[in-house]
Scaffold this motif. Structure first.
Motif, PDB file in Angstrom:
ATOM      1  N   ALA A  47       0.839  -1.195   0.000  1.00  8.31           N
ATOM      2  CA  ALA A  47       0.000   0.000   0.000  1.00  8.31           C
ATOM      3  C   ALA A  47       0.874   1.244   0.000  1.00  8.31           C
ATOM      4  CB  ALA A  47      -0.920   0.006   1.209  1.00  8.31           C
TER       5      ALA A  47
ATOM      6  N   SER B  97      -9.814   6.857  -4.078  1.00 12.19           N
ATOM      7  CA  SER B  97      -9.459   5.466  -4.384  1.00 12.19           C
ATOM      8  C   SER B  97      -9.641   4.582  -3.160  1.00 12.19           C
ATOM      9  CB  SER B  97      -8.004   5.371  -4.849  1.00 12.19           C
ATOM     10  OG  SER B  97      -7.815   6.112  -6.010  1.00 12.19           O
ATOM     11  N   LYS B  98     -10.309   3.458  -3.363  1.00 11.85           N
ATOM     12  CA  LYS B  98     -10.511   2.524  -2.251  1.00 11.85           C
ATOM     13  C   LYS B  98      -9.240   1.759  -1.932  1.00 11.85           C
ATOM     14  CE  LYS B  98     -15.397   2.109  -2.993  1.00 11.85           C
ATOM     15  NZ  LYS B  98     -16.520   1.374  -3.460  1.00 11.85           N
ATOM     16  N   SER B  99      -8.424   1.471  -2.957  1.00  7.26           N
ATOM     17  CA  SER B  99      -7.183   0.734  -2.767  1.00  7.26           C
ATOM     18  C   SER B  99      -6.000   1.659  -2.967  1.00  7.26           C
ATOM     19  CB  SER B  99      -7.101  -0.420  -3.763  1.00  7.26           C
ATOM     20  OG  SER B  99      -5.823  -1.026  -3.701  1.00  7.26           O
ATOM     21  N   SER B 100      -4.990   1.515  -2.126  1.00  7.23           N
ATOM     22  CA  SER B 100      -3.764   2.289  -2.301  1.00  7.23           C
ATOM     23  C   SER B 100      -2.633   1.410  -2.816  1.00  7.23           C
ATOM     24  CB  SER B 100      -3.378   2.963  -0.987  1.00  7.23           C
ATOM     25  OG  SER B 100      -3.196   1.999   0.023  1.00  7.23           O
ATOM     26  N   VAL B 101      -2.970   0.226  -3.326  1.00  3.63           N
ATOM     27  CA  VAL B 101      -1.963  -0.678  -3.878  1.00  3.63           C
ATOM     28  C   VAL B 101      -1.630  -0.226  -5.300  1.00  3.63           C
ATOM     29  CG1 VAL B 101      -1.458  -3.052  -4.570  1.00  3.63           C
ATOM     30  CG2 VAL B 101      -2.724  -2.618  -2.466  1.00  3.63           C
TER      31      VAL B 101
END
Length: 105
Positions: free
Chosen positions: A6, A17-21
């Motif tokens: 992340a 953004s829901k994901s920080s990957v």
């Protein structure tokens, strides 16, 4: 490529953004004359992510942060650990590449 679990430490507040990957395929820092260039290639970037990475690298260049701290900042997933958001002036999007897809229908 380097895949980090992340990039929360490099994400501005209010990011939708829901994901920080994200995957960073390449990161280059070099000097040409009196200018310093930071080039990042990845599969996507969060809001202000590049500016926060640049601000963090500036702190490294100024001797205010050790390079060995960068992985700790990423692992810490805490925006307060990273450097400031660098100004947008001088920021340029150089290229966008899309994978070609084949329609099999």
């Amino acid at each position: 490529p380097t895949v980090f679990p992340a990039f929360k430490a490099f994400k501005a507040s209010g990011t939708s953004s829901k994901s920080s990957v994200r995957t960073i395929y390449e990161a280059k820092v070099y000097q040409n004359g009196d200018r310093i260039f930071i080039e990042l290639t990845g599969n996507g970037f969060l809001y202000n992510m590049v500016r926060i990475i640049a601000g963090t690298l500036i702190k490294v260049g100024q001797g205010q942060l050790e390079p060995a701290e960068i992985p700790k900042i990423i692992d810490g997933k805490n925006r307060e650990l990273a450097g400031p958001t660098a100004p947008a002036r001088g920021l340029a999007l150089v290229e966008i590449n899309y994978e070609k897809t084949v329609d099999t229908n």
